[in-house]
Design a protein around this motif. Sequence first.
Motif, PDB file in Angstrom:
ATOM      1  N   ASN A 278       9.741  -3.178 -12.432  1.00  0.00           N
ATOM      2  CA  ASN A 278      10.542  -3.337 -11.209  1.00  0.00           C
ATOM      3  C   ASN A 278      12.048  -3.198 -11.419  1.00  0.00           C
ATOM      4  OD1 ASN A 278       8.496  -3.517  -9.309  1.00  0.00           O
ATOM      5  ND2 ASN A 278       8.127  -5.673  -9.782  1.00  0.00           N
TER       6      ASN A 278
ATOM      7  N   PHE B  55      13.042  -0.461 -12.280  1.00  0.00           N
ATOM      8  CA  PHE B  55      13.157   0.892 -11.744  1.00  0.00           C
ATOM      9  C   PHE B  55      13.015   0.830 -10.224  1.00  0.00           C
ATOM     10  CE2 PHE B  55      11.632   1.294 -16.058  1.00  0.00           C
ATOM     11  CZ  PHE B  55      12.436   2.303 -16.578  1.00  0.00           C
ATOM     12  N   GLY B  56      14.113   1.098  -9.536  1.00  0.00           N
ATOM     13  CA  GLY B  56      14.067   1.116  -8.075  1.00  0.00           C
ATOM     14  C   GLY B  56      14.507  -0.184  -7.439  1.00  0.00           C
TER      15      GLY B  56
ATOM     16  N   ARG C  17      10.654   2.771  -4.918  1.00  0.00           N
ATOM     17  CA  ARG C  17      10.198   3.667  -5.993  1.00  0.00           C
ATOM     18  C   ARG C  17       9.236   4.672  -5.351  1.00  0.00           C
ATOM     19  NH1 ARG C  17       9.207  -0.432  -9.555  1.00  0.00           N
ATOM     20  NH2 ARG C  17       7.062  -0.515  -8.890  1.00  0.00           N
TER      21      ARG C  17
ATOM     22  N   THR D 275      13.323   8.005  -9.896  1.00  0.00           N
ATOM     23  CA  THR D 275      13.106   6.593 -10.251  1.00  0.00           C
ATOM     24  C   THR D 275      11.652   6.365 -10.648  1.00  0.00           C
ATOM     25  OG1 THR D 275      14.686   6.060  -8.522  1.00  0.00           O
ATOM     26  CG2 THR D 275      13.390   4.247  -9.383  1.00  0.00           C
ATOM     27  N   TYR D 276      10.762   6.934  -9.855  1.00  0.00           N
ATOM     28  CA  TYR D 276       9.326   6.767 -10.144  1.00  0.00           C
ATOM     29  C   TYR D 276       8.974   7.412 -11.480  1.00  0.00           C
ATOM     30  CZ  TYR D 276       4.299   7.055  -9.918  1.00  0.00           C
ATOM     31  OH  TYR D 276       2.973   6.935 -10.241  1.00  0.00           O
TER      32      TYR D 276
ATOM     33  N   ALA E 270      10.105   5.316 -14.300  1.00  0.00           N
ATOM     34  CA  ALA E 270       9.252   4.129 -14.459  1.00  0.00           C
ATOM     35  C   ALA E 270       7.942   4.514 -15.154  1.00  0.00           C
ATOM     36  CB  ALA E 270       8.960   3.502 -13.100  1.00  0.00           C
TER      37      ALA E 270
ATOM     38  N   ASP F 296       3.937   3.400  -7.158  1.00  0.00           N
ATOM     39  CA  ASP F 296       4.926   3.836  -6.160  1.00  0.00           C
ATOM     40  C   ASP F 296       5.017   2.766  -5.077  1.00  0.00           C
ATOM     41  OD1 ASP F 296       2.291   4.562  -5.302  1.00  0.00           O
ATOM     42  OD2 ASP F 296       3.147   5.842  -3.749  1.00  0.00           O
TER      43      ASP F 296
ATOM     44  N   THR G 292       1.936  -2.418  -8.104  1.00  0.00           N
ATOM     45  CA  THR G 292       2.512  -2.644  -9.432  1.00  0.00           C
ATOM     46  C   THR G 292       1.776  -3.753 -10.177  1.00  0.00           C
ATOM     47  OG1 THR G 292       4.599  -2.069  -8.391  1.00  0.00           O
ATOM     48  CG2 THR G 292       4.721  -2.949 -10.617  1.00  0.00           C
TER      49      THR G 292
END
Length: 414
Positions: free
Chosen positions: A15, A17-18, A28, A34-35, A38, A82, A93
């Motif tokens: 997390n 990331f984004g 994300r 960003t995705y 990650a 995502d 996630t």
Amino acid sequence: MANIQRLLATLSRINQFGADPQGKGITRLAYSETYTDALADFKELCEAEQMAVRVDAFGNLIARREGKNPHLPVVALGSHMDTVIHGGEYDGTLGVAAALEVIRSLNEERVETVHPIELIAFACEESARFGASTLGSKAMTGLLDTYAVSNLRDKNGITIQEAFRECSLDFHKIGEALRRREEFKVFLELHIEQGPLLEAQRQQIGIVTGIASPTRIQVHVSGKASHSGTTPMNDRQDALAAAAEIILEVESAAKKEAAFGTVGTVGVCMVQPGAMNVIPDSVTLQLEVRGTSEQSKNNVLDSLFRLFRELESQRGVIINPAVINVERPVLLSEEVVAKLTECSESLDLSYIRMTSGAGHDAMSMAHICPTGLIFIPCREGLSHHPDEFAAVEHIEAGLRLLKEAVLAFAIPSS
Ligand SMILES: [Zn+2]
């Protein structure tokens, strides 16, 4: 033992990331930079656990932990990474991070399973970017409408094909993502409930028996436009007044089916000409009826279609319904439900059996292999929101059940 703190650390790591700098949750989007970052970072975590990791032609990450018999079908587990715009930290996630934690604890305990295990992080589960959901799992299971998908664009006009190129994927090769039924023994997904039932009933676990599917219908009501001041009340063909009756009927017919978990919603209402002094002559409604029982869904639809005929004769309007799409409800494997029940009982976890009102990758996987979906409560049923929250004790319960189920399938007792 699976380590809850380590799982939470993995969640935080993904997390990063984004994460919105102003605290507005996580963004994300599928195939975004960003995705991709990650995913690359998560790939390293999997490789550090000695798994063989690949990203398939649709961008699904597949990490394999070998079993004693590499020729046996895999026990697969996972979810998606995502998110929607300003989404939460748990939707999807959690299932991916928990899957990694299961693998880590097996490695730590030097457990050798008979069946190989696969961790899958599905690509593009959310419709947030391209308006279509669970695309990665559909590509893997042969459910993708390739032509329709090839024309998708995001809000910035970027086509899915261009988005693929930016991730070094080739859209023309997506057929290679297709897997065979024989490759899978079972698929298991851990996910937050995204609804209020578990919290209200103070249960730790929801064992999902079926996933509701929507039937979506566009209804066009034609009446007659005329002056709002000069047209007597008994001489009107008011399209909006007729549409109002339809909206209320969707609600009341669905309420009668509440015992089956069926729900009905009118989410779009477009009125023409849209002036205060003109009786509306054209209304377009878009509505959906969702449920896991086809009979129950049909009861709602039948009463709606009866109403259409009544309104035509009583109000002099013309009603044209057009079905946008019909998806069949997905019933999950009874064998997997029974196994998850058995595992919940042996771990002394409180649970209920329930249906899912939202779609998941598990829905696609259920088309090719026995599939289980495990829900844990989330605060106030909230998801797709920065305030989405799942309590540590519930995450831990979900993690323990996921691991127990993986072991039960990957090391058959007989
Ligand atoms: Zn999700």
